[in-house]
Motif scaffolding. Structure first.
Motif, PDB file in Angstrom:
ATOM      1  N   PRO A 120       3.558  12.634  -0.715  1.00  0.00           N
ATOM      2  CA  PRO A 120       3.520  13.389   0.545  1.00  0.00           C
ATOM      3  C   PRO A 120       3.986  14.820   0.350  1.00  0.00           C
ATOM      4  O   PRO A 120       4.752  15.140  -0.568  1.00  0.00           O
ATOM      5  CB  PRO A 120       4.482  12.599   1.457  1.00  0.00           C
ATOM      6  N   LEU A 121       3.514  15.699   1.215  1.00  0.00           N
ATOM      7  CA  LEU A 121       3.879  17.111   1.130  1.00  0.00           C
ATOM      8  C   LEU A 121       5.366  17.289   1.400  1.00  0.00           C
ATOM      9  O   LEU A 121       5.955  16.554   2.203  1.00  0.00           O
ATOM     10  CB  LEU A 121       3.065  17.922   2.136  1.00  0.00           C
ATOM     11  N   GLU A 147       0.842  -1.197   0.000  1.00  0.00           N
ATOM     12  CA  GLU A 147       0.000   0.000   0.000  1.00  0.00           C
ATOM     13  C   GLU A 147       0.876   1.246   0.000  1.00  0.00           C
ATOM     14  O   GLU A 147       1.838   1.350   0.771  1.00  0.00           O
ATOM     15  CB  GLU A 147      -0.923   0.014   1.219  1.00  0.00           C
ATOM     16  N   VAL A 148       0.551   2.189  -0.872  1.00  0.00           N
ATOM     17  CA  VAL A 148       1.278   3.452  -0.976  1.00  0.00           C
ATOM     18  C   VAL A 148       0.273   4.580  -0.846  1.00  0.00           C
ATOM     19  O   VAL A 148      -0.934   4.397  -1.043  1.00  0.00           O
ATOM     20  CB  VAL A 148       2.042   3.548  -2.317  1.00  0.00           C
ATOM     21  N   PRO A 149       0.722   5.795  -0.514  1.00  0.00           N
ATOM     22  CA  PRO A 149      -0.204   6.931  -0.463  1.00  0.00           C
ATOM     23  C   PRO A 149      -0.791   7.227  -1.838  1.00  0.00           C
ATOM     24  O   PRO A 149      -0.125   7.064  -2.869  1.00  0.00           O
ATOM     25  CB  PRO A 149       0.668   8.081   0.043  1.00  0.00           C
TER      26      PRO A 149
END
Length: 653
Positions: free
Chosen positions: A584-585, A578-580
């Motif tokens: 990411p910011l 699972e990845v975002p």
């Protein structure tokens, strides 16, 4: 001995052997037992000797003939004290005047503690346990006798208490059932008393403590006892609100609707409840001896609105019996016991919103004989009421955990593809292994065994192994979502294939050794949560990679090397990563500066520069650390003052 009777055995021929029992008092001066002779009888004092002869073994029984009751006033032939008798016995086996065997028995018997007096009709008044405990002396374990080191035992005389007065039991076990507690203001039992203790201590008498009294009693609330019944609400005032995803399906009898399923250990559980909107397809091994019928098909199911629906059952005869019988034993008996059993059950639940509209069941029956192993199959499938042509239109387009991954072969005229792993059966050979689909979100590891000859060509072996591994992946693309359309290429991701590494190392003509055999298939699926539908996460596949791991195959020689076949294990693993959903910011400037002072990310921890002066340092007492720190600060201050120019001028004056 622990009772009034003891048994022993005499080994050997007992014909002509005289058995006798004698009492053997100790000599008061030497402490030794008196010498025994063969002139005794089968009775000595209150003891009897019985012998049961046998062929090569004789049973010898020594029993006590007197009573073991405690003496009442003006009574005789009883035990005057709890320790009724302590005697030493000798059992002799003699042939003539020659002693063949000798048995020494140390008898230490207490009086019978059972009550035989008159029972009083007066009820015993038990005091309030909150203020006066029922067992005020827990170390008093023996009735009518003094317990050593138990100073609260009222049966211990002052003379006996002087023997152990310096080593009495302490605490609750020793009779101190109401000791001073740590929070009491007058208590000095705490090893490290905090500075705020005199201001926040408890001022209370010892009649109201954590051990006695109502110290912890405050406002009384009714406890909520969990019920073991299923919380099914069918009354008109509280209607059943329907099923949610994962809820167990309920029957008319307020019980779970069960279908055999596989547990985490891989075994089949017959009474596993069916979860709403969770599909599964399992296979269970059984034989005629361990076969059990499942839940009857006339059981009505709660639809979700407190109404009950009947199952629509269709019975069919199995046609291809060989697909279910995985192993058969040959019996020489003329008649073999057979029974008509269930080979497969397929459940289809038609659902809408939170309710079940219809249940269709197809049952396949066949004959199972003694000695055969049956592979039963059970499938549960939930279909939406809005489905057309048997193809379900999911309200949530994303993948759900436990559902098959959708594969396609977009380069062929028939785009239907498959992504499977092995399902071994029987001996676990690849020739007899079946396959099952890869389930979303379920990491899997399976394999089979390939038979390899000692004269096998390495190139042909690599090609054969690669072909068997590629047979599991009959697809070129994987669907991003569960409802991916075959006509839209954007709904699919292409499978990234990494060919197996081959070093072309020559074995020099050696037989039974082949390097770089691609025996392991690795399937990595990257997915992300891209949203939610009605609170249920919508999961989407982003990429799929297939790689191979090579091994060195070497022929394993058995006993005597008579067998020319060896085994090569082939494995297939599936891993979901699972990845975002979005990158990411970027790290802000404040976070970069703060990371320099983060003790978990750096070897140098500046906030702990004065760590020895903090309470977290336990290497030395805090008072010593504080004194050393103040002395060090004084030296630094003194060095600073002396290094100043005006100090030297003042010193010269």
């Amino acid at each position: 001995m622990s009772g009034s009777r003891v048994d022993s055995f005499f080994l050997g021929n007992s014909s002509g052997v005289n058995f006798s029992i004698i009492l053997s008092p100790r000599d008061e001066e030497t402490g030794k037992l008196q010498l025994a002779n063969c002139s005794g009888s089968k009775r000595a004092g209150d003891w009897n000797l019985d012998v049961t002869p046998g062929v090569d073994t004789s049973k010898v029984t020594v029993s006590l003939t007197r009573t073991l009751e405690l003496c009442l006033p003006n009574a005789t032939e009883c035990c005057p004290s709890p320790l009724c008798m302590v005697e030493t016995l000798q059992v002799l086996a003699c042939r003539g005047s020659v002693m063949l065997a000798q048995l020494l028995i140390q008898a230490e018997i207490f009086a019978n503690s059972s009550f035989a007096g008159n029972v009083s009709e007066n009820a015993t008044i038990i005091p309030n346990q909150a203020f006066k405990p029922l067992g005020s002396c827990p170390c008093n374990l023996t009735a009518g006798a003094c317990d050593v080191r138990c100073c609260c035992d009222l049966e211990c005389t002052p003379d006996l208490q002087q023997l152990f007065s310096g080593s009495c039991f302490t605490g609750v076990f020793g009779g101190d059932v109401n000791p001073p507690y740590d929070q009491l203001c007058s208590s000095q039992s705490m090893e490290y008393t905090p500075e705020w203790f005199p201001f926040l201590c408890v001022q209370s008498s010892l009649d109201n403590t954590p051990f006695l009294g109502y110290f912890y009693h405050g406002s009384i609330s009714t406890p909520k006892v969990p019920s073991f019944k299923i919380p099914l609400q069918t009354s008109p005032g509280k209607p059943f609100t329907g099923y949610r995803e994962g809820d167990p399906i309920i029957t008319e009898e307020d019980e779970y609707f069960t279908v055999p399923q596989q547990s985490l250990a891989g075994q089949c559980v017959g009474n596993a409840p069916v979860a709403y909107l969770h599909n599964f397809d399992v296979k269970c091994l059984t034989n005629l001896e361990s076969y059990k019928e499942g839940l009857p098909h006339d059981v009505r199911i709660n639809s979700g609105t407190a109404d009950f629906i009947q199952q629509n059952v269709v019975y069919r005869a199995i046609t291809e019996r060989g697909k279910f019988i995985t192993e058969s034993e040959n019996f020489l008996a003329a008649e073999v016991l057979c029974q008509n059993v269930t080979f497969a059950e397929h459940y289809k639940f038609i659902w809408k919103d939170k309710n079940i509209e219809q249940v269709n069941v197809t049952v396949f029956l066949g004959s199972l004989c003694d000695g055969e192993i049956l592979t039963q199959r059970f499938t549960v499938e939930f279909l939406s009421l809005n489905s057309t042509n048997g193809e379900e239109l999911f309200e949530n387009p994303g993948y759900q955990v436990g559902k098959p991954v959708k594969a396609a072969n977009l380069n062929a005229s028939d785009p239907l593809g498959s992504l499977n792993i092995w399902q071994p059966a029987g001996r676990g050979l690849c020739a007899s292994a079946t396959d099952r689909p890869v389930l979303f979100g379920v990491d899997s590891y399976s394999g089979c065994i390939l038979e390899v000859d000692i004269n096998e060509d390495c190139s042909l072996l690599r090609g054969n192994v690669t072909e068997k591994l590629n047979s599991l992946i009959q697809a070129t693309h994987i669907g991003k979502r569960d409802n991916s359309s075959y006509s839209d290429l954007n709904d699919w991701v292409e499978i990234i294939r990494l060919d197996p590494f081959s070093s072309n190392v020559s074995t020099g003509g050696l037989k039974g050794i082949c390097p770089d055999i691609p025996a392991n298939l690795n399937i990595r699926i990257i997915f992300a949560k891209v949203g939610a539908v009605q609170g249920i996460p919508q999961q989407q596949i982003l990429a799929v990679q297939i790689s191979y791991s090579t091994v060195l195959w070497q022929f394993q020689c058995g006993l005597g090397c008579k067998n020319t076949l060896s085994f090569l294990p082939l494995t297939a693993s599936v891993q979901f990563i699972e990845v975002p959903a979005q990158p990411p910011l970027p790290v802000t400037r404040y976070q970069k500066i703060y990371a320099e002072f983060d003790c978990n990310q750096n070897e140098v921890c500046w906030p702990q520069l004065l760590y020895p002066l903090t309470r977290f340092y336990t290497g030395e007492p805090y008072s010593q650390c504080l004194a050393k720190g103040l002395f060090l600060a004084f030296l630094v201050l003194l060095a600073t003052i002396m290094s100043n120019p005006w100090f030297s001028k003042l010193w010269n004056r």
